[in-house]
Design an enzyme around this catalytic site. Structure first.
Site, PDB file in Angstrom:
ATOM      1  N   HIS A 140      -8.003   3.109  -0.679  1.00 35.17           N
ATOM      2  CA  HIS A 140      -9.104   2.970   0.529  1.00 35.17           C
ATOM      3  C   HIS A 140     -10.374   2.348   0.140  1.00 35.17           C
ATOM      4  O   HIS A 140     -10.724   2.367  -1.171  1.00 35.17           O
ATOM      5  CB  HIS A 140      -9.093   4.377   1.014  1.00 35.17           C
ATOM      6  CG  HIS A 140      -9.737   5.575  -0.067  1.00 35.17           C
ATOM      7  ND1 HIS A 140      -8.948   6.175  -0.747  1.00 35.17           N
ATOM      8  CD2 HIS A 140     -11.054   5.940  -0.138  1.00 35.17           C
ATOM      9  CE1 HIS A 140      -9.930   7.014  -1.475  1.00 35.17           C
ATOM     10  NE2 HIS A 140     -10.939   6.742  -1.134  1.00 35.17           N
ATOM     11  N   GLU A 197     -13.452  13.698   6.697  1.00 37.03           N
ATOM     12  CA  GLU A 197     -13.111  11.919   6.683  1.00 37.03           C
ATOM     13  C   GLU A 197     -11.919  11.867   7.518  1.00 37.03           C
ATOM     14  O   GLU A 197     -11.194  12.687   7.991  1.00 37.03           O
ATOM     15  CB  GLU A 197     -12.519  11.675   5.230  1.00 37.03           C
ATOM     16  CG  GLU A 197     -11.245  12.440   4.823  1.00 37.03           C
ATOM     17  CD  GLU A 197     -10.708  11.903   3.549  1.00 37.03           C
ATOM     18  OE1 GLU A 197     -11.386  11.914   2.537  1.00 37.03           O
ATOM     19  OE2 GLU A 197      -9.388  11.691   3.568  1.00 37.03           O
ATOM     20  N   GLN A 241     -11.490   4.504   5.065  1.00 37.74           N
ATOM     21  CA  GLN A 241     -11.847   6.033   4.888  1.00 37.74           C
ATOM     22  C   GLN A 241     -13.288   5.983   5.513  1.00 37.74           C
ATOM     23  O   GLN A 241     -14.123   5.522   4.790  1.00 37.74           O
ATOM     24  CB  GLN A 241     -11.736   6.696   3.620  1.00 37.74           C
ATOM     25  CG  GLN A 241     -12.104   7.948   3.484  1.00 37.74           C
ATOM     26  CD  GLN A 241     -12.019   8.498   1.783  1.00 37.74           C
ATOM     27  OE1 GLN A 241     -12.921   8.089   1.110  1.00 37.74           O
ATOM     28  NE2 GLN A 241     -11.025   9.444   1.527  1.00 37.74           N
ATOM     29  N   HIS A 274     -17.432   3.965  -1.606  1.00 32.86           N
ATOM     30  CA  HIS A 274     -16.715   3.835  -2.863  1.00 32.86           C
ATOM     31  C   HIS A 274     -15.466   3.138  -2.513  1.00 32.86           C
ATOM     32  O   HIS A 274     -15.157   2.910  -1.483  1.00 32.86           O
ATOM     33  CB  HIS A 274     -16.544   5.183  -3.661  1.00 32.86           C
ATOM     34  CG  HIS A 274     -15.562   6.081  -2.691  1.00 32.86           C
ATOM     35  ND1 HIS A 274     -16.172   7.029  -1.591  1.00 32.86           N
ATOM     36  CD2 HIS A 274     -14.446   6.321  -2.870  1.00 32.86           C
ATOM     37  CE1 HIS A 274     -14.936   7.806  -1.446  1.00 32.86           C
ATOM     38  NE2 HIS A 274     -14.057   7.235  -1.834  1.00 32.86           N
ATOM     39  N   GLU A 298     -13.013   5.720  -7.341  1.00 34.39           N
ATOM     40  CA  GLU A 298     -12.218   6.998  -7.247  1.00 34.39           C
ATOM     41  C   GLU A 298     -10.715   6.571  -7.486  1.00 34.39           C
ATOM     42  O   GLU A 298     -10.278   5.434  -7.036  1.00 34.39           O
ATOM     43  CB  GLU A 298     -12.145   7.532  -5.864  1.00 34.39           C
ATOM     44  CG  GLU A 298     -11.295   8.781  -5.516  1.00 34.39           C
ATOM     45  CD  GLU A 298     -11.169   9.148  -4.059  1.00 34.39           C
ATOM     46  OE1 GLU A 298     -11.694   8.475  -3.143  1.00 34.39           O
ATOM     47  OE2 GLU A 298     -10.704  10.322  -3.744  1.00 34.39           O
TER      48      GLU A 298
HETATM   49 CO    CO Z   1     -12.232   8.366  -1.536  1.00 35.60          CO
END
Ligand code: CO
Length: 132
Positions: A7, A43, A54, A78, A128
Protein backbone atom coordinates in the site's frame (compact mmCIF):
# COMPACT_ATOMS: atom_id res chain seq x y z
CA UNK A 1 12.38 -9.78 -0.73
CA UNK A 2 9.64 -7.42 -1.96
CA UNK A 3 6.76 -9.30 -3.57
CA UNK A 4 4.39 -6.37 -4.19
CA UNK A 5 3.71 -2.77 -3.21
CA UNK A 6 1.21 -3.56 -0.44
CA UNK A 7 0.00 0.00 0.00
CA UNK A 8 0.81 3.66 -0.35
CA UNK A 9 -0.32 5.49 2.77
CA UNK A 10 -1.64 9.04 2.69
CA UNK A 11 -2.25 11.04 5.85
CA UNK A 12 -5.50 13.02 5.79
CA UNK A 13 -7.39 15.23 8.24
CA UNK A 14 -10.86 13.97 7.30
CA UNK A 15 -11.11 10.28 6.42
CA UNK A 16 -14.67 10.42 5.07
CA UNK A 17 -13.91 13.43 2.90
CA UNK A 18 -10.88 11.65 1.42
CA UNK A 19 -12.86 8.44 0.79
CA UNK A 20 -15.59 10.48 -0.94
CA UNK A 21 -13.02 12.26 -3.08
CA UNK A 22 -11.51 9.00 -4.34
CA UNK A 23 -15.00 7.60 -4.95
CA UNK A 24 -16.26 10.65 -6.84
CA UNK A 25 -13.16 11.12 -8.96
CA UNK A 26 -12.10 7.54 -9.63
CA UNK A 27 -14.95 5.31 -8.53
CA UNK A 28 -12.69 3.82 -5.85
CA UNK A 29 -14.40 1.91 -3.08
CA UNK A 30 -13.35 0.97 0.44
CA UNK A 31 -12.12 -2.63 0.59
CA UNK A 32 -11.34 -2.49 4.30
CA UNK A 33 -11.75 0.02 7.10
CA UNK A 34 -10.27 -0.36 10.57
CA UNK A 35 -9.40 1.58 13.70
CA UNK A 36 -5.97 0.57 14.94
CA UNK A 37 -6.00 1.89 18.50
CA UNK A 38 -2.40 0.87 19.19
CA UNK A 39 -1.24 3.16 16.36
CA UNK A 40 -3.79 5.90 17.06
CA UNK A 41 -5.19 5.75 13.52
CA UNK A 42 -8.27 4.91 11.55
CA UNK A 43 -7.52 3.67 8.07
CA UNK A 44 -9.43 2.95 4.88
CA UNK A 45 -7.95 0.73 2.19
CA UNK A 46 -8.97 1.39 -1.41
CA UNK A 47 -8.06 -1.48 -3.73
CA UNK A 48 -5.79 -0.76 -6.72
CA UNK A 49 -5.25 -4.11 -8.49
CA UNK A 50 -3.45 -6.24 -5.85
CA UNK A 51 -2.33 -3.19 -3.86
CA UNK A 52 -4.05 -0.50 -1.85
CA UNK A 53 -4.18 3.21 -1.26
CA UNK A 54 -4.29 3.51 2.53
CA UNK A 55 -5.96 6.67 3.78
CA UNK A 56 -4.82 7.37 7.35
CA UNK A 57 -6.47 9.64 9.87
CA UNK A 58 -5.43 10.12 13.52
CA UNK A 59 -7.80 9.06 16.30
CA UNK A 60 -6.04 10.99 19.06
CA UNK A 61 -4.00 14.17 19.49
CA UNK A 62 -0.85 12.29 20.48
CA UNK A 63 -0.93 9.78 17.62
CA UNK A 64 2.19 9.82 15.40
CA UNK A 65 -0.03 10.60 12.41
CA UNK A 66 -1.49 13.62 14.25
CA UNK A 67 2.03 14.88 14.84
CA UNK A 68 2.90 14.27 11.20
CA UNK A 69 -0.15 16.23 9.99
CA UNK A 70 0.65 19.11 12.35
CA UNK A 71 4.24 19.26 11.12
CA UNK A 72 3.96 18.44 7.42
CA UNK A 73 0.29 18.64 6.52
CA UNK A 74 -1.66 16.13 4.46
CA UNK A 75 0.12 13.91 1.98
CA UNK A 76 2.28 10.87 1.41
CA UNK A 77 3.07 9.22 4.75
CA UNK A 78 4.70 5.84 4.06
CA UNK A 79 5.10 3.03 1.55
CA UNK A 80 4.17 -0.51 2.54
CA UNK A 81 6.15 -3.24 0.80
CA UNK A 82 4.74 -6.75 0.91
CA UNK A 83 7.26 -9.41 1.94
CA UNK A 84 7.05 -13.14 2.55
CA UNK A 85 8.74 -12.89 5.95
CA UNK A 86 8.63 -9.64 7.89
CA UNK A 87 11.19 -10.80 10.47
CA UNK A 88 13.76 -11.70 7.80
CA UNK A 89 13.32 -8.36 6.00
CA UNK A 90 13.55 -6.41 9.28
CA UNK A 91 16.70 -8.29 10.30
CA UNK A 92 18.26 -7.53 6.92
CA UNK A 93 17.77 -3.79 7.51
CA UNK A 94 19.37 -4.11 10.96
CA UNK A 95 22.24 -6.20 9.61
CA UNK A 96 22.95 -3.47 7.07
CA UNK A 97 23.11 -0.78 9.75
CA UNK A 98 19.62 0.62 9.17
CA UNK A 99 17.51 2.19 11.87
CA UNK A 100 14.14 0.60 12.54
CA UNK A 101 11.14 1.89 14.47
CA UNK A 102 9.95 -1.58 15.42
CA UNK A 103 12.52 -3.90 16.95
CA UNK A 104 10.40 -6.94 16.13
CA UNK A 105 7.42 -7.67 13.85
CA UNK A 106 4.02 -6.86 15.37
CA UNK A 107 0.35 -7.15 14.38
CA UNK A 108 -0.84 -4.68 11.71
CA UNK A 109 -4.29 -4.06 10.26
CA UNK A 110 -6.38 -6.75 8.48
CA UNK A 111 -4.46 -9.53 10.23
CA UNK A 112 -1.05 -8.69 8.77
CA UNK A 113 2.34 -8.74 10.51
CA UNK A 114 4.27 -5.50 10.10
CA UNK A 115 7.42 -3.59 11.06
CA UNK A 116 8.44 0.00 10.31
CA UNK A 117 11.85 1.15 9.08
CA UNK A 118 12.95 4.66 10.12
CA UNK A 119 13.12 7.21 7.29
CA UNK A 120 16.47 8.47 8.61
CA UNK A 121 18.35 5.56 7.07
CA UNK A 122 16.01 4.92 4.12
CA UNK A 123 16.44 8.12 2.14
CA UNK A 124 13.61 9.98 3.83
CA UNK A 125 10.89 7.39 3.28
CA UNK A 126 9.05 5.74 6.15
CA UNK A 127 8.84 2.09 5.09
CA UNK A 128 6.41 -0.52 6.37
CA UNK A 129 7.23 -4.18 5.81
CA UNK A 130 3.95 -6.09 5.43
CA UNK A 131 3.54 -9.84 5.69
CA UNK A 132 0.07 -11.15 4.88
CO1 CO B 1 0.67 1.23 6.42
Amino acid sequence: MFTEIDHVAIAVNDLDAAIDWYAENFGATVAHRERVESDGVEEALLAVADSYIQLLCPTSEDSPVAKYLAKKGEGLHHVGYRVDDCAVALQSVKDHGGQTIDQAPRPGSRGTTVAFVHPKTSFGTLIELVQE
